[in-house]
Scaffold this motif. Structure first.
Motif, PDB file in Angstrom:
ATOM      1  N   ARG A 344       0.766  -1.325  -0.112  1.00  0.00           N
ATOM      2  CA  ARG A 344       0.106  -0.005   0.070  1.00  0.00           C
ATOM      3  C   ARG A 344       0.837   1.208  -0.111  1.00  0.00           C
ATOM      4  O   ARG A 344       0.163   2.299  -0.231  1.00  0.00           O
ATOM      5  CB  ARG A 344      -0.810   0.098   1.269  1.00  0.00           C
ATOM      6  CG  ARG A 344      -0.415   0.280   2.494  1.00  0.00           C
ATOM      7  CD  ARG A 344      -1.665   0.065   3.524  1.00  0.00           C
ATOM      8  NE  ARG A 344      -1.103  -0.753   4.523  1.00  0.00           N
ATOM      9  CZ  ARG A 344      -0.027  -0.675   5.411  1.00  0.00           C
ATOM     10  NH1 ARG A 344       0.189   0.826   5.683  1.00  0.00           N
ATOM     11  NH2 ARG A 344       0.349  -1.431   6.255  1.00  0.00           N
ATOM     12  N   PRO A 347       3.529   3.546  -5.234  1.00  0.00           N
ATOM     13  CA  PRO A 347       2.834   4.308  -6.301  1.00  0.00           C
ATOM     14  C   PRO A 347       1.765   3.639  -7.012  1.00  0.00           C
ATOM     15  O   PRO A 347       0.786   4.122  -7.289  1.00  0.00           O
ATOM     16  CB  PRO A 347       3.732   4.768  -7.198  1.00  0.00           C
ATOM     17  CG  PRO A 347       5.331   4.105  -6.741  1.00  0.00           C
ATOM     18  CD  PRO A 347       4.918   3.346  -5.409  1.00  0.00           C
ATOM     19  N   THR A 350      -1.460   3.411  -5.242  1.00  0.00           N
ATOM     20  CA  THR A 350      -2.250   4.646  -5.273  1.00  0.00           C
ATOM     21  C   THR A 350      -2.733   4.781  -6.697  1.00  0.00           C
ATOM     22  O   THR A 350      -4.184   4.949  -6.797  1.00  0.00           O
ATOM     23  CB  THR A 350      -1.224   5.827  -5.322  1.00  0.00           C
ATOM     24  OG1 THR A 350      -0.492   5.705  -3.994  1.00  0.00           O
ATOM     25  CG2 THR A 350      -1.954   7.068  -5.199  1.00  0.00           C
ATOM     26  N   LYS A 353      -6.039   2.474  -6.900  1.00  0.00           N
ATOM     27  CA  LYS A 353      -7.113   3.046  -5.982  1.00  0.00           C
ATOM     28  C   LYS A 353      -7.775   4.301  -6.837  1.00  0.00           C
ATOM     29  O   LYS A 353      -8.859   4.374  -6.888  1.00  0.00           O
ATOM     30  CB  LYS A 353      -6.640   3.541  -4.696  1.00  0.00           C
ATOM     31  CG  LYS A 353      -6.224   2.506  -3.927  1.00  0.00           C
ATOM     32  CD  LYS A 353      -6.753   2.616  -2.197  1.00  0.00           C
ATOM     33  CE  LYS A 353      -6.156   3.744  -1.840  1.00  0.00           C
ATOM     34  NZ  LYS A 353      -6.241   3.525  -0.319  1.00  0.00           N
ATOM     35  N   ILE A 354      -6.648   4.989  -7.544  1.00  0.00           N
ATOM     36  CA  ILE A 354      -7.417   6.173  -8.403  1.00  0.00           C
ATOM     37  C   ILE A 354      -8.290   5.446  -9.585  1.00  0.00           C
ATOM     38  O   ILE A 354      -9.458   6.086 -10.020  1.00  0.00           O
ATOM     39  CB  ILE A 354      -6.293   7.082  -8.923  1.00  0.00           C
ATOM     40  CG1 ILE A 354      -5.491   7.661  -7.843  1.00  0.00           C
ATOM     41  CG2 ILE A 354      -6.850   8.109 -10.174  1.00  0.00           C
ATOM     42  CD1 ILE A 354      -4.328   8.396  -8.627  1.00  0.00           C
ATOM     43  N   ASP A 374     -12.219  15.075 -11.315  1.00  0.00           N
ATOM     44  CA  ASP A 374     -11.582  15.074 -10.035  1.00  0.00           C
ATOM     45  C   ASP A 374     -10.631  13.724 -10.357  1.00  0.00           C
ATOM     46  O   ASP A 374      -9.358  13.862 -10.099  1.00  0.00           O
ATOM     47  CB  ASP A 374     -12.325  14.949  -8.973  1.00  0.00           C
ATOM     48  CG  ASP A 374     -11.450  15.423  -7.738  1.00  0.00           C
ATOM     49  OD1 ASP A 374     -10.711  16.358  -7.906  1.00  0.00           O
ATOM     50  OD2 ASP A 374     -11.699  15.118  -6.354  1.00  0.00           O
ATOM     51  N   ARG A 378      -6.665  13.649 -11.159  1.00  0.00           N
ATOM     52  CA  ARG A 378      -5.719  12.891 -10.156  1.00  0.00           C
ATOM     53  C   ARG A 378      -4.872  11.831 -10.822  1.00  0.00           C
ATOM     54  O   ARG A 378      -3.803  11.578 -10.828  1.00  0.00           O
ATOM     55  CB  ARG A 378      -6.458  12.225  -9.247  1.00  0.00           C
ATOM     56  CG  ARG A 378      -6.688  12.886  -7.925  1.00  0.00           C
ATOM     57  CD  ARG A 378      -7.294  12.547  -7.026  1.00  0.00           C
ATOM     58  NE  ARG A 378      -7.950  13.583  -6.082  1.00  0.00           N
ATOM     59  CZ  ARG A 378      -8.157  13.537  -4.927  1.00  0.00           C
ATOM     60  NH1 ARG A 378      -8.648  12.551  -4.404  1.00  0.00           N
ATOM     61  NH2 ARG A 378      -8.561  14.754  -4.358  1.00  0.00           N
ATOM     62  N   LEU A 381      -2.227  13.144 -13.039  1.00  0.00           N
ATOM     63  CA  LEU A 381      -1.114  13.620 -12.223  1.00  0.00           C
ATOM     64  C   LEU A 381      -0.431  12.510 -11.724  1.00  0.00           C
ATOM     65  O   LEU A 381       0.740  12.873 -10.758  1.00  0.00           O
ATOM     66  CB  LEU A 381      -1.557  14.644 -11.272  1.00  0.00           C
ATOM     67  CG  LEU A 381      -1.652  16.205 -11.986  1.00  0.00           C
ATOM     68  CD1 LEU A 381      -2.487  17.030 -10.969  1.00  0.00           C
ATOM     69  CD2 LEU A 381      -0.744  16.680 -12.417  1.00  0.00           C
ATOM     70  N   GLN A 505      -8.534  -4.599  -1.116  1.00  0.00           N
ATOM     71  CA  GLN A 505      -8.433  -5.003   0.425  1.00  0.00           C
ATOM     72  C   GLN A 505      -7.030  -6.079   0.358  1.00  0.00           C
ATOM     73  O   GLN A 505      -6.189  -5.908   1.395  1.00  0.00           O
ATOM     74  CB  GLN A 505      -9.434  -5.874   0.750  1.00  0.00           C
ATOM     75  CG  GLN A 505     -10.008  -5.741   2.374  1.00  0.00           C
ATOM     76  CD  GLN A 505     -11.133  -6.484   2.372  1.00  0.00           C
ATOM     77  OE1 GLN A 505     -11.047  -7.506   2.745  1.00  0.00           O
ATOM     78  NE2 GLN A 505     -12.046  -5.807   2.267  1.00  0.00           N
TER      79      GLN A 505
ATOM     80  N   VAL B 670       6.310   9.535  -6.194  1.00  0.00           N
ATOM     81  CA  VAL B 670       5.067   9.574  -5.406  1.00  0.00           C
ATOM     82  C   VAL B 670       5.117  10.435  -4.185  1.00  0.00           C
ATOM     83  O   VAL B 670       6.416  11.017  -4.153  1.00  0.00           O
ATOM     84  CB  VAL B 670       4.563   8.242  -4.856  1.00  0.00           C
ATOM     85  CG1 VAL B 670       3.090   7.778  -5.404  1.00  0.00           C
ATOM     86  CG2 VAL B 670       5.708   7.575  -4.330  1.00  0.00           C
ATOM     87  N   ALA B 708      -1.760   8.215  -1.852  1.00  0.00           N
ATOM     88  CA  ALA B 708      -0.707   9.319  -1.724  1.00  0.00           C
ATOM     89  C   ALA B 708      -0.362   9.972  -2.846  1.00  0.00           C
ATOM     90  O   ALA B 708       0.797  10.301  -3.260  1.00  0.00           O
ATOM     91  CB  ALA B 708       0.427   8.541  -1.652  1.00  0.00           C
ATOM     92  N   ASP B 709      -1.525  10.394  -3.528  1.00  0.00           N
ATOM     93  CA  ASP B 709      -1.219  11.379  -4.844  1.00  0.00           C
ATOM     94  C   ASP B 709      -1.198  12.768  -4.220  1.00  0.00           C
ATOM     95  O   ASP B 709      -1.675  13.340  -3.233  1.00  0.00           O
ATOM     96  CB  ASP B 709      -2.165  11.098  -6.000  1.00  0.00           C
ATOM     97  CG  ASP B 709      -3.463  11.609  -5.427  1.00  0.00           C
ATOM     98  OD1 ASP B 709      -4.109  12.253  -6.442  1.00  0.00           O
ATOM     99  OD2 ASP B 709      -3.977  11.081  -4.448  1.00  0.00           O
ATOM    100  N   THR B 711      -2.206  15.629  -5.441  1.00  0.00           N
ATOM    101  CA  THR B 711      -3.530  16.359  -5.298  1.00  0.00           C
ATOM    102  C   THR B 711      -4.222  16.162  -4.289  1.00  0.00           C
ATOM    103  O   THR B 711      -4.476  17.292  -3.411  1.00  0.00           O
ATOM    104  CB  THR B 711      -4.467  16.004  -6.480  1.00  0.00           C
ATOM    105  OG1 THR B 711      -3.463  15.625  -7.747  1.00  0.00           O
ATOM    106  CG2 THR B 711      -5.101  17.260  -7.085  1.00  0.00           C
TER     107      THR B 711
END
Ligand code: SF4
Lengths: 948, 1061
Positions: A344, A347, A350, A353-354, A374, A378, A381, A505, B670, B708-709, B711
């Motif tokens: 977790r 990167p 992340t 999750k995005i 949004d 995200r 970026l 999870q 990150v 952890a981004d 934004t």
């Protein structure tokens, strides 16, 4: 003396002629590597190595079963469980399943009879009949508390219902695994242990070396082999904890030494006699602790060049890995990482999750999928994406913000314009809509493949950063394969929510295990990885309770006293194991640095018990220890606010004239609020950040309201308005508001993408404006009759001012919301959507002074400004002025600055003062500086520059 | 004293912690295993740590024969109790207990109430239907943000909800407030965690409407009916009377009281102003049975009767009406509330968390006296003795959750101890309920009455005599001053809390000086001068007086009530040249380095954000020190030039020649990595300060718990920038400015209270309260969240209202008590009076009306005690045991280049320009090397499958391939049983190397070496085999053959078998 070395010597001695005859089993694989290295130091010609196993590998070999991963196991368990008990969806079951799995595992490792432990007891007599005498007491303790609960109680019933069925679940689960030749650890070792007596092994001797706590299966295996004269046990011990029977580090060793022989003759005395430096450092915050560690390591290596290869950095908290890596000083050359990194923190996680949010939030409209802005921003970026097309991506994001799009379809717009190639493929793929488990898996594995490619393509050679990313991707890919396998195998379809929840999870709780080159460089490792190893210098972080040791949150469904009755380990045992590791490590080291966090919080507890033990016991026992304990602190700098003063020299004045050719009331209000704010926003036009407006911002809200009213009144411009007219307008609002509203939005460049007819909070703005309009019309009735002269009227005119460098001309201008007329008197009206109140003109002296200095008079100032503008341009001499403060509209109606018309005198006075103010702006005397009154900064965009 | 429940009232400075520790030691020493079954509950983590280390420190000292005083106290009480047969040897007992605790530390149970509760909750997660193995979410705001956003997203789809929200907005517009309701919803949302709500819910006897939309709607309409019936009845009636009056051409003058309270004016008031209240004068007439009309009129009787009917009706139905009205104004709450509750439930499940604010509420339903043995069984802790600290801050639910332990302790004749001070209860807004300490505990445990003993600790060890005396008298008088009012309910709490017995303290005998000064700044309506600034002005004098008397800045503590006050007084003090430590000065965002980092993050997320770019440049210039040209900085972005920026940024920040792009590596990182890189690039590590450390820590924590981004981090920063602050570092010099709430438990040599004038009836920001009634239909909801306005005094909610008000007042008096009891040597109180009544008026009241004060109160100044020089009083601080060292820089190094890991992906996948493929060659190689004989094919495939190398779809395929190879005529022999196969064995060399050939077959002195190859034939392949051969020769094998097996097309067809000679 080094344990591994002694082990190697012993085995070499015993099997010089044919080392292949011997097998060695260590608790971990790693110890084996060190062992072989030691052994090869003893031989003079090549030989076949003895077989070296970790206990797990050894067990797998013995049992012939394959130990499979948690995900598969929990899936299997889910199936078994559903046969007997009600189940939720799989993602909800997952953590519960993991807990049960752990319990089953331990039951097997401790050879527990599941019929007994899961037995439901209805009265105490049963216990004596069914249970062996030595456990009766503890079993009673638990069950009597249940039996005593006579009344129906849903919590008790919930418990009993599950408990009664667990045995069946357990058996079913076990059998279904065995039928596939699969196992979890406990199952494998139990089957190995139960068959050990008849197992034939191809070795003359098996050495079990360096163990500490043994579960019942291990014990049985060792004992049986020892009895058969094949097994030998070697223990890694120190007199300190063997002799002191309260020292928990020796809890297991003391027990084991009663049952087994130690072929290594005697315990070491390194803890009681060895010379050591122990230094303890406390520092506030985790990062503070880590940075304090980096600092100490740096100093240490400076003093001891070359010590790096004998140094281990131990991280009991794996979350600290990345910050620790950044804190390794430049005099470290090689870093070897041997530990787990929580997935977790990567990167990639992340990104997943995005993407999950992106995909779950997509909407379909006219058969086109659109994504929430949004999430899109995200995503773009995210480090893996941003670099694909840096320039275009920034441009695209800016476009989204500028045009205020809440939902977007990148595949049809932005992506189309990109150059073909891998990067484009990646973006294209991500914006492909996916819905159910199988599709999502394929989608993600394809993505991970493409990202691998992109790393290959862009990453620099020998770039370890890239190497890490590749590991992450590989890890996720194998997880996906697993999932795919299970899902395909079981022919199940998970809907997108369940699937994403499950995936996230599962990834959330998994760790990527790194193995470095163990024999080289600075070793960064977890505590578990240090088993049996020896380092001269040890740096150990996170020496706080709750981490060292991990603490008493014991995740098990088996009640404490039943655990005790059946000899299952409890947290006390865990503490002992932990203590053994740390004391073994300290025993072997010369320089020991311990670090802890002094800033307590919900997840940070006090300094570790081991520090207390060392400070109060060990260092008293061993006089060769030099001990120090200090608190590290970072010096606080008193921060004084920087002064900002922009002197208006020649060049600035010309810049000013260049950039400020027209002045509006709101510009002046800014200047009155804070001269520096005026400089930033008007003179150098320092643009502030743009954000997509979802709910109308206060500014847009005002605009929309104005425009709506204009739209409604348009047909009446120049005419008298009657009560009937107002009612007509009200009726139109009632029936046709949506259209009016859309029309207004469409006319505004930056609002036209705002789809306020959609669901969600966007609709609020619309309904609020509608309500306000209705209230506004209500209030208007009190002013009837009137005729409208102008709406949203732009007024601009030139003025001349005196500056130090001669006369200067510029324009003043503003947009007047409305002018109407009744009984020959014109009224200039401003609509205010914010907090506005007009101040009374009663005390003229202070009024005019405040008008030009106090932001609290903003509404008066602006309204007066319009009066003056109309006076200048159209010679209004008989007029009133006021505002509609929309928030107060029901209570206040139209607020007039004064009931009478403005006098010529007042208007002229205003004009003079205004000119003076403008002259002040363009004069060189008063520099642009921060306002003294910090309250004025509250809504200023430049707060962070000024430090307000 | 064991064997019962001791309740200690411990006033300020009375050595509470020492008492607690002593009690603990008494229990612990009376039996060396006792610590295991003793639980001490504290309120904060800090208090937990402090108590633990105090216990350990005392034990260490005692075991060395130190702490004589304590030792003899312990000895006495242990002997007295007769628990021990022999005279206790405190020293030996202490060593034994110390050793036990140090080596069984997990059973050293001193914990916060929350962590105890979480433990219980965890062990019952499954039974309670909570996510098993949950994490604890501490950030309530984040949760609220999330669920209110979800709620708002349902607008438009969910009709009823939309209606509620619409009503809500209307209500807000009526109140003249902003229409952006998101923040406000969060406030309502906060109530789903409030104990008040849950209490109402649990107390309610009938089933609750929350969560049931139909019932909610029904209730709303019923309540509406009450309201409208009332209004309509009166209005209709009034309308009738009005027309009677008017038809008779009567005017105001015809009525008694005319237009001021006459019957006609009453009718008009009803009809025009919707004001239904009969005036006092009208009631007077009615009460005296008089005629409402002055002049004779035929309609007189009708009018008289009808008006009386209205007034009658009004009186009878008023309470119901007010209640309905109060509820109706906020009716939307009911709807919104139940939706939020559901969303919260979903949130827990989806994120596998428990919200920490939620824990006591959820545990409440589980904890009952009957169930408790079962609970503790499952939990596995046997608690026999319990001690609870800071009991005045315990909430009802917390108490409920601890109660079984207390009962258990006393009913088994073990020890229970409760310590607290009602006067210092200032955390009601966090559900603390001092009534428990005052009376609740005794009531709840009335069955054990004879076992409860109450004691007061009334020696003050903190303050000097004159301050103690002042406070004794002051608060006695203050309370009696306030008690002159007739709010009995309030008086009851107040007078009992400040009862003489527990209030009046003795002086410790060691501190015999002390000084108190109060200055009142009277309010003058006419001049309307700002008394606050007068007080601030005067504070300057105080500070210089202190300086002259030798006090150092860190001897001084300035206490305020609000953040705004703190900012105001801090800037004054700073302007005098003192260092200030205040909430603001400790804000992380206050540091230019941090601000630069934030701007850098913004810039990296949007390279055309000019403000960010300027912010970077500006802060960087400040950090670099020296002179800087501000205009060059600010105007650098004009016309998109940015030359200055490019000129001074560190070289590493850019990579490309045009310097317009940010270094690529930064784009690739990150959050946390990015920040470390920036710290390193901008050399912020060269000058360490706690702000950067805290910032790094924030980013680190944030990435640990969130996406952890960058934004979202920036968003997080935006909402938390005014909350994140550093702790006060050791050895910091400066005047501390603090809110009273934060200062609880602290002390200082000097205390200044510059604005002792808060409102007596103000309750922070919370203007609404939970209220309930058993009158139908209001009893259908467990409670209503209504505005706490004074007309509730006449509603069915009167009980709740009065309680709320009484407690609010008590809070405000308590704040004063806490503030006044912080100083050791000097106390300065400034009372800037205000137009509204405040605590300041009460202070002035005391000074004026009680002779002992008024005698010394002249010219608005009250003074008592003596001013000593600082040096005369300083007792010399205790030596710090641990040394503190300052670290001036830290390491932030880029580590990628020097790290070694063995990649697990091992080239199992190969990537060419367009594709990623499984590297089947490597895979087959892998499979083959696991294979001992042809019989193992199945096992080998199975194991590769289980280990995730191949998936189930591929097993058949690979199986075929393997079979093809091992049955190939040319090599078949190698895979039969004729050989000893060495495929997982290694050769150790004397040089310390380990070598592992793919496959070696052995028969006596004969050996065959086989190496699998998947690529093209290469020369090096042979070399390797030759090395193996040399090794095997040295090992004594004589007849050695070597083969390379090329498995080129991966389809199981051996490409080539090549013998090497
Ligand atoms: S932050 Fe304050 S001082 Fe700075 S420009 Fe804005 S208003 Fe002026």
């Amino acid at each position: 003396m080094d344990f591994i070395k002694r082990t190697a010597e012993l085995i070499y001695e015993n099997h010089k002629d044919n080392l292949k005859d011997a097998a060695v089993v260590f608790p971990s694989r790693r110890a084996g590597l060190y062992f072989k290295k030691e052994l090869s130091g003893l031989i003079s010609a090549p030989v076949w190595s003895p077989s070296v196993f970790s206990i797990n590998d050894f067990v797998v070999k013995l049992s012939g079963l394959e130990i499979t991963d948690n995900l598969t196991l929990v899936f299997e368990l889910y199936e078994s469980y559903s046969k007997y008990l009600e189940t939720e969806s799989f993602d909800e079951f997952y953590p519960w399943g993991e807990m049960l799995l752990k319990d089953f595992d331990v039951i097997d490792k401790y050879l527990v009879n599941s019929d007994l432990i899961f037995k439901r007891i209805k009265n105490e007599k049963e216990i004596e009949l069914a249970f062996p005498i030595e456990v009766v007491e503890d079993v009673k303790k638990f069950w009597s508390s249940v039996i005593k609960l006579q009344e129906e109680n849903k919590y008790k019933d919930n418990f009993l219902n599950i408990w009664e069925n667990l045995n069946s679940v357990y058996k079913h689960f076990k059998n279904s695994l065995l039928s596939k030749n699969l196992a979890y650890e406990g199952l494998a070792i139990r089957s190995a242990a139960e068959n050990i007596y008849k197992t034939v092994l191809p070795y003359k001797k098996i050495y079990f070396a360096g163990f500490n706590s043994l579960n019942k299966c291990e014990k049985l295996i060792f004992q049986t082999l020892v009895e058969k004269k094949i097994g030998e046990t070697l223990w890694d011990t120190d007199k300190y904890f063997v002799d002191d029977d309260k020292q928990e580090a020796g809890f297991f060793i003391r027990k084991n030494l009663k049952v087994f022989e130690n072929k290594l003759v005697e315990s070491g005395t390194e803890l009681t006699k060895g010379a050591k430096n122990i230094s303890v450092t406390g520092s506030s915050l985790n990062t503070g602790m880590i940075k304090a560690f980096g600092f100490e390591l740096k100093k240490f290596l400076e003093k001891n060049p070359g010590a790096e290869k004998n140094t281990a950095v131990i991280l009991p908290d794996e979350n600290a890995l990345i910050p620790v890596l950044y804190s390794l000083p430049d005099n470290v050359d090689d870093i070897n990482i041997t530990m787990g990194l929580p997935f977790r923190t990567t990167p990639l996680f992340t990104l997943i999750k995005i993407i999950r949010k992106l995909q779950s939030g997509k909407i379909i409209e006219e058969k086109r999928y659109r994504y929430y802005h949004d999430d899109v921003i995200r995503l773009l970026l995210h480090p893996y994406m941003k670099f694909l097309f840096p320039e275009q991506i920034f441009g695209f994001i800016r476009e989204i913000k500028d045009t205020n799009q809440t939902y977007i379809e990148p595949s049809k717009t932005f992506i189309k314009s990109l150059e073909d190639g891998l990067s484009k493929d990646i973006l294209k793929l991500i914006f492909k809509p996916v819905f159910e488990s199988a599709d999502i898996i394929d989608y993600l594995s394809e993505l991970s493949d493409l990202l691998t490619l992109r790393l290959e393509e862009y990453g620099e050679k020998g770039d370890n950063h890239k190497l890490f990313q590749m590991e992450y991707l590989y890890f996720m890919n194998s997880n996906l394969n697993r999932l795919k396998d299970i899902i395909d195998g079981k022919k199940i379809v998970l809907n997108q929510t369940t699937f994403w929840n499950l995936l996230v999870q599962q990834l959330n709780s998994s760790r990527i295990v790194f193995t470095g080159e163990p024999l080289k460089g600075l070793q960064v490792m977890g505590l578990l990885e240090t088993r049996n190893l020896r380092f001269e210098n040890v740096f150990m972080l996170s020496m706080n309770e709750g981490v060292m040791p991990a603490g008493s949150t014991f995740n098990s469904y088996i009640p404490y006293n039943l655990r005790k009755a059946f000899g299952l380990p409890t947290y006390e045992e865990n503490d002992s194991i932990n203590a053994y590791y740390i004391y073994s490590l300290i025993a072997k080291a010369k320089n020991i640095f311990l670090f802890y966090n002094t800033e307590l919080g919900n997840d940070v507890k006090e300094k570790s018990r081991y520090i207390l033990q060392i400070e109060n016991e060990l260092r008293n026992i061993n006089t060769n220890i030099s001990y120090s304990h200090k608190i590290n602190s970072y010096p606080i700098a008193q921060l004084s606010e920087e002064k900002i003063e922009i002197i208006k020299d020649k060049s600035l004045l010309s810049l000013l004239k260049e950039n400020v050719k027209r002045i509006s009331p709101s510009d002046l209000s800014k200047y009155i609020n804070c001269t520096l704010q005026f400089y930033f926003s008007k003179v150098i036009k320092l643009e502030t950040e743009k954000k997509v407006e979802e709910i109308l911002s206060p500014a847009s809200f005002g605009t929309v309201f104005h425009e709506t009213v204009r739209e409604l009144y348009k047909p009446y411009i120049g005419k008298g308005v009657t009560e009937k007219d107002i009612e007509d307008i009200a009726a139109r609002v009632e029936t046709d508001f949506d259209n009016i509203f859309m029309k207004v939005l469409d006319s505004k460049e930056d609002l036209k993408y705002l789809n306020l007819s959609e669901k969600g909070r966007n609709t609020l703005s619309k309904s609020v404006i509608k309500k306000l309009v209705k209230r506004f019309l209500e209030a208007e009735k009190n002013r009837l009759p009137f005729s409208i002269l102008a709406l949203e009227k732009w007024v601009e005119t030139g003025i001349e001012i005196e500056t130090g460098g001669g006369r200067h001309s510029l324009n003043i201008a503003g947009k007047i919301d409305r002018i109407d007329e009744s009984e020959n008197i014109k009224t200039i009206i401003d609509y205010k959507t914010g907090d506005s109140k007009l101040k009374s003109l009663r005390n003229r002296d202070t009024f005019f002074e405040n008008l030009f200095t106090d932001p609290g008079y903003k509404a008066n100032f602006q309204t007066f400004f319009y009066v003056y503008l109309m006076y200048l341009t159209e010679h209004y001499d008989k007029c009133k002025a006021g505002i509609y403060a929309l928030k107060e509209i029901s209570n206040e109606g139209l607020q007039l600055m004064q009931d009478d018309i403005f006098t010529q005198e007042d208007i002229k006075l205003f004009g003079e003062e205004l000119t003076k103010k403008i002259e002040e702006i363009f004069g060189s005397e008063i520099p642009f500086t921060k306002t003294v009154d910090v309250k004025r900064c509250e809504y200023c965009d430049y707060k962070d520059i000024c430090g307000r | 004293m064991l064997n019962k429940l001791n309740i200690f009232q411990a006033s300020a400075g009375s050595g509470k912690t020492r008492t607690l520790v002593k009690e603990y030691l008494e229990i612990a020493l009376s039996n060396p295993g006792n610590y295991k079954s003793t639980l001490a509950i504290t309120f904060t983590n800090k208090a937990t740590e402090e108590m633990k280390s105090r216990v350990v420190d005392y034990l260490i000292a005692l075991s060395k024969g130190g702490e004589q005083q304590l030792a003899s106290e312990l000895k006495d009480s242990l002997t007295q109790k007769g628990k021990l047969v022999e005279l206790p040897d405190i020293q030996n007992l202490s060593s034994e207990v110390l050793k036990n605790i140090l080596h069984d530390y997990s059973n050293f149970h001193i914990s916060t109430i929350d962590s105890f509760c979480i433990k219980v909750l965890r062990s019952f997660a499954k039974e309670l239907g909570l996510p098993v193995g949950f994490n604890v979410e501490l950030d309530t705001d984040k949760v609220l943000e999330d669920i209110t956003a979800k709620l708002l997203d349902r607008i438009g789809t969910d009709e009823e909800l939309t209606k509620y929200i619409d009503d809500y907005i209307l209500y807000r517009l009526d109140e003249g407030r902003t229409w952006n309701i998101a923040d406000d919803l969060k406030e309502i949302g906060r109530e789903i965690f409030s104990e008040d709500y849950w209490k109402k819910k649990l107390d309610s006897k009938t089933s609750d409407v929350y969560g049931d939309r139909n019932k909610t709607a029904e209730l709303i309409s019923e309540i509406g009916k009450i309201k409208f019936t009332f209004e309509n009845y009166i209005k209709t009636k009034a309308g009738e009377i009005k027309s009677v009056i008017e038809s008779d051409n009567l005017t105001h003058d015809d009525f008694v009281n005319k237009s001021r309270g006459g019957a006609y004016s009453y009718m008009l008031k009803i009809l025009n102003k919707n004001d239904y209240e009969p005036s006092v004068s009208l009631r007077n007439v009615i009460g005296k049975d008089g005629d409402l009309l002055k002049t004779k009129s035929p309609k007189s009787a009708i009018i008289n009767k009808a008006v009386r009917e209205i007034v009658d009706f009004y009186d009878k139905n008023l309470a119901g009406y007010i209640t309905a009205n109060a509820v109706f104004k906020t009716i939307y709450n009911i709807g919104i509330f139940s939706d939020l509750l559901k969303l919260l439930d979903d949130y827990r499940k989806e994120n596998h968390v428990m919200i920490s604010a939620d824990i006591n509420n959820l545990l409440r339903s589980l904890m009952s006296d009957d169930l408790s043995p079962f609970i503790y069984e499952k939990l596995g802790s046997r608690i026999r003795n319990i001690m609870i600290d800071e009991f005045q801050d315990t909430s009802g639910f917390q108490w409920n959750n601890l109660k079984p332990l207390v009962i258990n302790a006393i009913s088994e004749r073990n020890s229970a101890l409760i310590v607290g001070d009602v006067k210092q209860s200032i955390y009601r807004w966090r559900s603390g309920d001092m009534r428990l300490l005052l009376e609740g505990v005794e009531r709840d445990l009335s069955a054990f009455k004879e076992l409860i003993s109450k004691e007061t600790l009334n020696t003050n060890f903190r303050s000097h005599k004159n301050i103690v005396d002042f406070n004794n008298k002051f608060f006695l008088n203050l309370v009696s001053n306030i008690s002159n009012e007739d709010e009995t309910y309030f008086n009851h709490y107040l007078s009992e809390s400040y009862e003489e017995k527990s209030l009046v303290q003795k002086n410790s005998g060691k501190k015999n000086h002390g000084y108190v000064k109060i200055k009142v700044f009277p309010y003058n309506k006419e001049s309307d001068i700002d008394t606050n600034s007068e007080s601030e002005e005067y504070t300057k004098d105080i500070l210089s007086e202190l300086k002259n008397d030798g006090y150092k800045p860190n001897d001084i503590l300035v206490l305020v009530r609000t953040g705004a006050e703190s900012i105001s007084i801090s800037s004054l003090i700073t302007s005098l040249g003192y260092d200030v430590i205040s909430e603001k000065s400790l804000l992380v965002n206050n540091s230019p380095s941090v601000r630069m980092l934030i701007y850098l993050l913004k810039y990296i997320s949007d390279n055309r954000n000019h403000l960010a770019k300027t912010g970077v440049l500006y802060n960087y210039s400040i950090l670099s020190g020296g002179e800087h040209n501000l205009r060059m900085i600010f105007e650098d972005g004009l016309n998109k030039r940015g030359e200055h920026f490019n000129g001074i940024m560190p070289e590493e920040f850019f990579k490309d020649a045009d310097k317009h792009r940010i270094k690529s590596i930064l784009n690739d990182l990150v959050l946390y990595d990015l920040i470390e890189h920036l710290v390193s690039i901008f050399k912020l590590d060269k000058k360490a300060d706690p702000y950067i450390i805290k910032f790094l820590d924030t980013a680190y924590r944030y990435s640990k718990d969130n996406d952890a981004d960058v934004t979202s981090f920036l968003e997080y920063w935006e909402t938390n920038r005014n909350k994140l602050s550093i702790g006060i570092p050791e050895n910091t010099d400066g005047i501390r400015v603090m809110t009273i709430h934060k200062a609880k438990g602290l002390q200082s040599r000097v205390v200044i209270i510059p604005y002792a004038n808060w409102e007596l009836d103000a309750n922070g920001n919370r203007t609404s309260m939970w209220a309930s009634s058993d009158k139908p239909p209001f009893n259908k909801a467990s409670g209503f969240f209504v505005k706490a306005s004074s007309d509730l005094a006449e509603s069915y909610f009167v009980q709740d209202y009065i309680t709320e008000r009484a407690l609010t007042r008590l809070d405000n008096v308590n704040l004063l008590y806490v503030a006044f009891t912080r100083p050791a040597e000097r106390l300065y109180i400034n009372v800037p009076e205000k137009r509204i009544k405040s605590i300041g008026n009460r202070i002035a009241g005391v000074l004026n009306s009680f002779p002992e004060f008024s005698e010394k109160f002249t010219d608005n100044v009250f003074e008592t005690g003596d001013k000593k020089k600082a040096s005369e009083l300083s007792g010399g601080k205790e030596e710090e045991k641990i040394t503190v060292t300052e670290q001036k820089d830290f390491v932030s190094e880029l580590w990628y280049k020097k790290t070694v890991i063995k990649p697990a992906y091992k080239k199992l996948k190969i990537a060419d320009a367009h594709n990623v493929k499984i590297n089947r060659g490597v895979l087959i190689h892998d499979l083959l090397s696991r294979l001992k004989t042809a019989k193992d094919v199945d096992g080998c495939i199975n194991s590769a499958h289980v280990n995730g190398l191949i998936n189930s779809g591929e097993t058949e395929e690979y199986k075929k391939i393997l079979i093809k190879i091992v049955t190939d005529a040319e090599v078949k022999d190698w895979y039969e049983d004729n050989w000893t196969v060495m495929n997982e064995s290694e050769i150790l060399t004397a040089e310390g190397k380990t070598v592992r050939p793919d496959r070696v077959l052995i028969k006596d002195k004969e050996a065959v070496i086989i190496d699998y190859k998947t690529g093209k034939e290469r020369k090096e392949d042979e070399e390797q085999l030759k090395e193996y051969e040399i090794l095997l020769k040295q090992m004594g094998y004589i007849d050695i053959k070597k083969y390379l097996l090329y498995i080129g097309d991966y389809n199981g067809k051996i490409f080539k078998v090549k013998e090497i000679r």
